[in-house]
Design a protein around this motif. Sequence first.
Motif: not given
Length: 344
Positions: A31-36, A40-45, A68-76, A149-151
Amino acid sequence: FAQRETHSLIGEQNIFGRDKAKNDIVKMISEAAESNSNTLSVLPLIGMGGVGKTALAKLVFNDKSTKDKFDKMLWASVSNAFDLKHIVNIIIQSDSGESNNQLTLEALTKKLHELLRDKRYLLVLDDISNDNVNWEELINLLPSGRSGCMILITTRLSKIASELKTLEPYEVPKLPHEECGKIFVRYAFRGEKAKDRELLKIGESIVQKCDGLPLAARTLGSLLFRKDISMWQEVKENNLLSTGKGKDDILSVLKLSYDALPSDLKTCFSWLSTFPKDYDIFRELIIMYWMAMGLLNPASRTKEAIRVGEKYFNELAGRSLFQAMFLIMMAASHIAKCIALFMI
């Protein structure tokens, strides 16, 4: 035990009871990715230690609909991060595989912006545990990229979650007793078809004390694999399993696993504390190290000492005392040559 380096790879067959949580989070991210939105969205777990925040983040990260929603996926993995320069370098390295320690923060920031320019990206910041870092400044350093974009961050620190969030934090729940029991049985019996009914009954009580924490169930299951009923009974009656005492009490369960080690294994494991935090463990290096310290019976021949070292290493790994293992398995003859060079 508290510090570790994580990665995005996952064995889904070892994760139980997280389908609903995964689907809920994937939906929030979609939903955040499709919101246009250009924000920058930040979702904490958030959740206590051992509840499975990282495992859940991996499930979300590797979900096809997420990818499928993102051009690039990063794990830090940022559990041991100490300043902004270090963290930005970790993020860049997660994409390129190359470290840029020699660069300034200014140069690293420019490099990061080039990497993410005009891209919709998902960045996971796993295990934020250092509240001395200015995490808000880090978020401000990140480019907005394309819209959506999402964090995704994982942390035990509710203060950091509330400061960084743009979406309501998702509190990772404890597992139901039944799902926790599946993890315990998976590691306590390791695929054995015939399971002792008396051990299963004792195991029910042990799982109850795990208090819904997957890490506790896995650790205790590994501890009891191929142990006699007296050991199961001892664990059942041990007061160290009161995980409800506090958010960090999972350490008491890990300590129980350490205390149950034979004296020679305990000594070998204790010597690993001399390695730096987040050090990559290579099996042949550890065996050489134990040999150099005289921990593998100095009177024995090299090949025999190697076999003992391999046995010790596998025993520690089997008790879940190592986090994730990317191990280089080398032939004994090659190890012997390395040892000879090492001793020279």
